[in-house]
Scaffold this motif. Structure first.
Motif, short mmCIF file in Angstrom:
data_model
loop_
_atom_site.label_atom_id
_atom_site.label_comp_id
_atom_site.label_asym_id
_atom_site.label_seq_id
_atom_site.Cartn_x
_atom_site.Cartn_y
_atom_site.Cartn_z
N PHE A 37 83.32 8.19 -13.01
CA PHE A 37 84.12 6.98 -12.91
C PHE A 37 84.93 7.04 -11.62
CE2 PHE A 37 83.73 8.48 -17.23
CZ PHE A 37 83.33 7.37 -17.95
N THR A 38 84.96 5.95 -10.88
CA THR A 38 85.82 5.89 -9.71
C THR A 38 87.24 5.55 -10.13
OG1 THR A 38 85.28 3.56 -9.34
CG2 THR A 38 83.92 5.20 -8.20
N SER A 39 88.22 6.04 -9.37
CA SER A 39 89.62 5.78 -9.69
C SER A 39 90.29 4.99 -8.57
CB SER A 39 90.37 7.09 -9.90
OG SER A 39 90.70 7.68 -8.66
N LYS A 40 91.46 4.47 -8.87
CA LYS A 40 92.22 3.68 -7.90
C LYS A 40 92.67 4.54 -6.73
CE LYS A 40 95.97 0.28 -7.81
NZ LYS A 40 97.06 -0.36 -8.60
N CYS A 47 86.33 10.76 -11.28
CA CYS A 47 86.48 11.56 -12.49
C CYS A 47 85.08 11.71 -13.09
CB CYS A 47 87.41 10.89 -13.50
SG CYS A 47 89.07 10.59 -12.86
N TRP A 48 84.71 12.91 -13.47
CA TRP A 48 83.34 13.13 -13.92
C TRP A 48 83.30 14.06 -15.13
CZ3 TRP A 48 82.09 18.30 -13.59
CH2 TRP A 48 82.83 19.06 -12.69
N MET A 49 82.21 13.96 -15.88
CA MET A 49 82.06 14.73 -17.11
C MET A 49 80.58 15.01 -17.37
SD MET A 49 82.99 13.52 -21.04
CE MET A 49 84.72 13.29 -20.66
N VAL A 50 80.29 16.21 -17.84
CA VAL A 50 78.94 16.57 -18.28
C VAL A 50 79.04 17.12 -19.70
CG1 VAL A 50 76.89 17.98 -17.86
CG2 VAL A 50 78.27 17.18 -15.92
N ILE A 51 78.31 16.49 -20.63
CA ILE A 51 78.30 16.93 -22.03
C ILE A 51 76.98 17.60 -22.34
CG2 ILE A 51 78.38 16.17 -24.44
CD1 ILE A 51 80.12 13.84 -23.57
N GLN A 52 77.04 18.78 -22.91
CA GLN A 52 75.84 19.49 -23.36
C GLN A 52 75.78 19.46 -24.88
OE1 GLN A 52 75.65 23.68 -22.48
NE2 GLN A 52 73.52 23.88 -23.14
N PRO A 82 85.93 6.45 1.41
CA PRO A 82 85.06 5.38 0.89
C PRO A 82 83.81 5.16 1.73
CG PRO A 82 87.36 4.70 0.83
CD PRO A 82 87.31 5.98 1.61
N GLU A 83 83.85 5.53 3.01
CA GLU A 83 82.65 5.39 3.84
C GLU A 83 81.57 6.37 3.40
OE1 GLU A 83 82.14 2.99 5.94
OE2 GLU A 83 84.17 2.23 5.54
N GLU A 84 82.01 7.51 2.91
CA GLU A 84 81.05 8.52 2.44
C GLU A 84 80.63 8.25 1.00
OE1 GLU A 84 80.68 13.42 2.04
OE2 GLU A 84 82.53 12.50 2.79
N PHE A 85 81.54 7.63 0.21
CA PHE A 85 81.26 7.32 -1.19
C PHE A 85 81.50 5.82 -1.39
CE2 PHE A 85 82.42 11.75 -0.96
CZ PHE A 85 81.53 12.38 -1.82
N PRO A 86 80.49 4.98 -1.12
CA PRO A 86 80.65 3.52 -1.06
C PRO A 86 81.18 2.86 -2.32
CG PRO A 86 78.57 4.19 -0.06
CD PRO A 86 79.14 5.40 -0.71
N TYR A 87 80.92 3.46 -3.51
CA TYR A 87 81.41 2.82 -4.74
C TYR A 87 82.93 2.74 -4.78
CZ TYR A 87 77.01 2.23 -7.27
OH TYR A 87 75.78 1.80 -7.67
N LEU A 88 83.61 3.58 -3.99
CA LEU A 88 85.07 3.55 -3.96
C LEU A 88 85.60 2.27 -3.32
CD1 LEU A 88 85.75 7.26 -2.91
CD2 LEU A 88 85.98 6.27 -5.19
N GLY A 116 85.98 17.22 -14.62
CA GLY A 116 86.65 17.47 -13.36
C GLY A 116 87.07 16.19 -12.68
N GLN A 117 87.89 16.34 -11.64
CA GLN A 117 88.31 15.21 -10.82
C GLN A 117 88.32 15.65 -9.37
OE1 GLN A 117 92.07 13.40 -11.81
NE2 GLN A 117 91.87 11.79 -10.30
#
Length: 353
Positions: free
Chosen positions: A111-114, A119-124, A84-90, A77-78
Motif C-alpha cells: 500500500f502506498t502512503s501519504k 507499507c507491505w506484508m507477506v502472509i505464509q 515518486p520518480e522511481e516509484f510512480p504509484y506514489l 514492513g514499511q
C-alpha cells in the motif's frame, strides 16, 4: 496528565485484593491503583497471570487453558520516504493497494502512503510441516534473524510497478525498509471467554486476537476501550462487587461483537488461500450485486461508538449508527447520579437502563 504516563515499562506481576491492585515492573518500580486494564497484546502478561490465578481457583474454563492457535505467519514492513520518480504509484492522489494471490502458500500486498512510502506484508499459510518448523517461536515475537530469513525467501515476489516495462518486487521494498521497521510475527487467532477477574480486566488483542486480513482487530480494540471506559466511569468508589457487575456488562456487550469480527476475519483468511472453496468464494465475490455490497458497507460503517463522559458528537452520516448499549445505559446512570450529562444528539435510540 503527562506525569501519569510511564513508557518502556515491562510488567512482571501484579497483586490484587479488596483494597486495590499493585503492578510490579522489571525495573523494580511498582504502581498502585483500583483497576488494572490489560491492553498488552496477544502475549499479554496480565492475561497470563490472571488465567494462572483463576486456574488455581478452579475458575478458568478449559477453552481458555490452551495455547493460542495459528495458521499463518506474517512478514510486515514499511519503507523509508521514496522518490515518486522511481516509484510512480506514489504520484497518485489516492493510496494504491495491490493484493497478490501467489502460486505457492503465500499472499502478499503493498500500500502506498501519504508520506511517499510503501507499507507491505507477506502472509505464509502454514501446513502441518511448516507449522512444526515455526512452533518454537510460539511464546514471543520473532527477532531480526527470523525476519531476515523470511525476507530472503520472498524477495522475488512480484508487484505492479506503475510504469510500463519496469519490474518491482517485494525485495525492492525490503531493501528500502529500515531493519527496525521489518517484523515477522505469528498470526494467532482466538477469542477468549474470560475477560476479567477481581480488579483486572482485558481488552483488545489481550482477549481477542484476530487475523489482520479481516481488518477488524484495531477497530474492535478501540470499541472495547470506549465501552469499558463508559462502564468504569459510572463507578464512584469501586468495590469488588461493583467491578464484577460493570465488567460483566462490558463482557456481555463486547464478547459477541468480538466473536463476530473474529469469524469474519477467519472467513477472509480462508478466502485468500489456495483451496477450492477459497477460489470458488472469490469467484462469487466478484459477482456480488451492487445492492448487497451496499448493505455490507452500511453494516461496516454503522458502529460509531462514543464515550458518555465527553460532549457527544452530532451524527450527520446517512447511515443510522448502531445502538451502543454502554453509551445509552451509562448516560441514564450518570443522570440518576446527578452528574453532568450531554444530550444524546443524533445517536441511535433513547438512553435507557
Amino acid at each position: 496528565m503527562e506525569e501519569y504516563i510511564h513508557l518502556s515499562k515491562r510488567v512482571l506481576s501484579y497483586t490484587q485484593d479488596d483494597e486495590g491492585v499493585i503492578v510490579n515492573c522489571s525495573d523494580n518500580s511498582s504502581y498502585c491503583g483500583e483497576i488494572l486494564v490489560g491492553a498488552d497484546g496477544a502475549y499479554s502478561a496480565i492475561r497470563q497471570q490472571l488465567f494462572k490465578d483463576l486456574k488455581k481457583e478452579g475458575k478458568l474454563p478449559a477453552s481458555d487453558d490452551v495455547p493460542l492457535p495459528y495458521s499463518c505467519v506474517c512478514l510486515v514492513g514499511q519503507t523509508c520516504t521514496l522518490d515518486p520518480e522511481e516509484f510512480p504509484y506514489l504520484k497518485q492522489p489516492l493510496s494504491q493497494a495491490h493484493f497478490i494471490l501467489g502460486d505457492y502458500d503465500y499472499t502478499w500486498m503493498a500500500f502506498t502512503s501519504k508520506k511517499n512510502s510503501y507499507c507491505w506484508m507477506v502472509i505464509q499459510f502454514l501446513n502441518k510441516e511448516t507449522s512444526k518448523q515455526n512452533d518454537s517461536f510460539r511464546n514471543s515475537e520473532w527477532g531480526p534473524e527470523a525476519a531476515e530469513a523470511m525476507c530472503k525467501d520472498v524477495r522475488h515476489f512480484k508487484l505492479p510497478s506503475g510504469e510500463e516495462g519496469k519490474s518491482l518486487s517485494i525485495g525492492d521494498l525490503i531493501d528500502k525498509s529500515p531493519k527496525d521497521l521489518i517484523s515477522k510475527v505469528m498470526l494467532e487467532e482466538k477469542v477468549f471467554d474470560t475477560w476479567f477477574g477481581g480488579r483486572t480486566v482485558l481488552l483488545g488483542d489481550a482477549c481477542h486476537k484476530m487475523n489482520p486480513t479481516g481488518a477488524a482487530g484495531a477497530l474492535t480494540a478501540m470499541h472495547d476501550a470506549v465501552a469499558l471506559a463508559n462502564w468504569i466511569n459510572t463507578l464512584q468508589r469501586p468495590t469488588m462487587s461493583d467491578l464484577d457487575e460493570v465488567f460483566n456488562k462490558y463482557h456481555t456487550e463486547r464478547h459477541p461483537v468480538a466473536k463476530e469480527a473474529f469469524d469474519t476475519s477467519k472467513m477472509f483468511t480462508k478466502n485468500i488461500g489456495k483451496s477450492f472453496s477459497a477460489v470458488f468464494t472469490r469467484f462469487l465475490m466478484k459477482r456480488v450485486p451492487a445492492w448487497l455490497w451496499r448493505r455490507l458497507q452500511i453494516q461496516m460503517s454503522a458502529a460509531r461508538s462514543q464515550v458518555s463522559f465527553l460532549p457527544l458528537v452530532e451524527d450527520k452520516g446517512e447511515v443510522k449508527p448502531m445502538h451502543q448499549p454502554s453509551l445509552h445505559k451509562t448516560l441514564a446512570i450518570l443522570e440518576k447520579q446527578g452528574r453532568v450529562v450531554q444530550p444524546c444528539v443524533g445517536t441511535a435510540g433513547p438512553a435507557t437502563v
